[in-house]
Design an enzyme around this catalytic site. Structure first.
Site, PDB file in Angstrom:
ATOM      1  N   HIS A 161      -9.565   2.170   0.719  1.00  0.00           N
ATOM      2  CA  HIS A 161      -9.561   0.982   1.568  1.00  0.00           C
ATOM      3  C   HIS A 161     -10.658   0.998   2.626  1.00  0.00           C
ATOM      4  O   HIS A 161     -10.419   0.671   3.791  1.00  0.00           O
ATOM      5  CB  HIS A 161      -8.186   0.841   2.226  1.00  0.00           C
ATOM      6  N   GLU A 175     -11.939  -3.171  -2.832  1.00  0.00           N
ATOM      7  CA  GLU A 175     -10.917  -2.217  -3.271  1.00  0.00           C
ATOM      8  C   GLU A 175     -10.774  -2.314  -4.791  1.00  0.00           C
ATOM      9  O   GLU A 175     -10.069  -3.181  -5.294  1.00  0.00           O
ATOM     10  CB  GLU A 175      -9.580  -2.529  -2.600  1.00  0.00           C
ATOM     11  N   HIS A 195       0.792  -1.236   0.000  1.00  0.00           N
ATOM     12  CA  HIS A 195       0.000   0.000   0.000  1.00  0.00           C
ATOM     13  C   HIS A 195       0.827   1.290   0.000  1.00  0.00           C
ATOM     14  O   HIS A 195       0.560   2.216   0.769  1.00  0.00           O
ATOM     15  CB  HIS A 195      -0.957   0.013   1.190  1.00  0.00           C
TER      16      HIS A 195
END
Ligand code: GAL
Length: 353
Positions: free
Chosen positions: A179, A318, A105
């Site tokens: 997210h 996502e 991420h």
């Protein structure tokens, strides 16, 4: 329609504001400028009854220290990059390792942990929050100055849309998402196993024990990943099926079926039969990481109102391109060149009768 702004907290990076956008149905969304994180989403069920359907924290320190990337914008590259390594135009790059042996991420301080510039406005059919972040050349070992704009819009038809746009001054890689974790019964209502889910997805991507794609793209037919007929999240939650055993549940990239017009119909429908709350998802992204919150168990970071973290109490959708794409030739292209515009949009819409 109404927009409110207040100080959420202050940290080393500076002041973090919270914007709350409200439309006439009473639906509202609260967003903080740290990570552009969605903190609260009061959404209607089919009869118009509102509940807060997303997970988040009460205080800034939990957003800074806590795990889970709750409600946050993720970038430059979402999900894992194997051992944090990639090669672009013959140059090798090493990213920060923050998840086992991988980079997750966006690295050490991804977009989820940056303060974004914000500007809110009321438009004809809704309220808008425009967020901007300029990621310097070389930040987290990604080349190019990346100028990122994200537009959140809450519209009068009870839809929250997220539009991403980015440009670069050197070739780079980008694969952004949000997210947010949902529980359509309200975030404090327990496991999501009874939620009904339909996804227009024909294949998924199995991973190895480090949650890195093996490279295989597997047909969902005959597997627990087949959501082409609406079914509950729990009914095939089968931890003896190898891909799910490895991940502790659903935590996989699902690939949408190719269609002529992605906006003609939802790609995902989710509904909580207990509260009769239904959310449909429209997106132009080719994939969605379907994650059943298998790591949601950190006792040090309780949610809003002190509600404890518990696995599978929420789920994430996502929307993005394939994970670790840069290391797999058969995966999606996540490169962004000078003069190109990265653009993608996802809409989470709540159905009211
Ligand atoms: C998801 C990822 C999970 C987990 C989570 C953050 O996107 O697929 O494996 O890392 O983020 O806790």
């Amino acid at each position: 329609m109404l927009i409110e702004k207040r100080l959420f907290g202050t940290c080393r990076q500076g002041a973090v504001d919270m914007y709350t956008l409200t439309v006439d149905s009473g639906m509202s969304v609260s967003i903080i400028t740290l990570g552009g994180a969605l903190v609260k989403l009061l959404a209607p069920n089919r009869e118009g009854k509102l509940a807060d359907v997303i997970f988040g924290y009460d205080d800034l320190s939990s957003y800074l220290g806590g795990d889970g990337y709750h409600g946050a914008l993720i970038g430059r590259v979402g999900n894992r990059i194997c051992k944090g390594k990639y090669t672009l135009d013959g140059v090798d790059y090493q990213l920060y390792i923050n998840n086992g042996q991988n980079s997750l991420h966006g690295g050490k301080v991804g977009f989820s942990h940056k303060i974004w510039d914000a500007e809110a406005s009321v438009v004809e059919d809704g309220c808008v929050l425009d967020l901007t972040y300029v990621s310097p050349d070389g930040e987290e070992n990604y080349p190019g100055t990346l100028t990122v704009n994200v537009r959140y819009k809450l519209s009068q038809d009870n839809a929250l849309s997220i539009e991403y746009r980015a440009t670069t001054d050197k070739k780079t890689i980008v694969n952004m998402t949000n997210h947010v974790y949902f529980n359509l019964g309200g975030f404090a209502s327990g496991k999501v196993f009874d939620h009904l889910l339909w996804m227009d997805c024909e294949s998924f991507i199995p991973t190895d024990e480090n949650l890195i794609p093996t490279g295989e793209i597997r047909d969902v037919k005959g597997t627990p990943f087949d959501f082409n007929k609406e079914k509950t999240i729990g009914c095939d939650f089968d931890l003896s099926y190898e891909p799910m055993a490895i991940a502790g549940g659903y935590d996989h990239c699902m690939n949408f079926r190719a269609v002529d017009d992605v906006w003609a119909a939802p790609r995902i429908k989710a509904r909580d039969p207990k509260t009769n709350r239904e959310m449909v998802v429209y997106t132009d992204a080719p994939c969605v990481q379907f994650y059943s919150a298998n790591f949601m168990k950190n006792p040090n970071y309780p949610f809003k109102g002190g509600y404890p973290q518990t696995t599978q109490n929420g789920f994430c959708l996502e929307t993005q391109k394939m994970p670790d794409s840069i290391n797999h030739e058969n995966f999606t292209d996540i490169t962004l060149d000078v003069g190109e515009v990265y653009e993608t949009k996802t809409v989470y819409k709540f159905i009211v009768d």
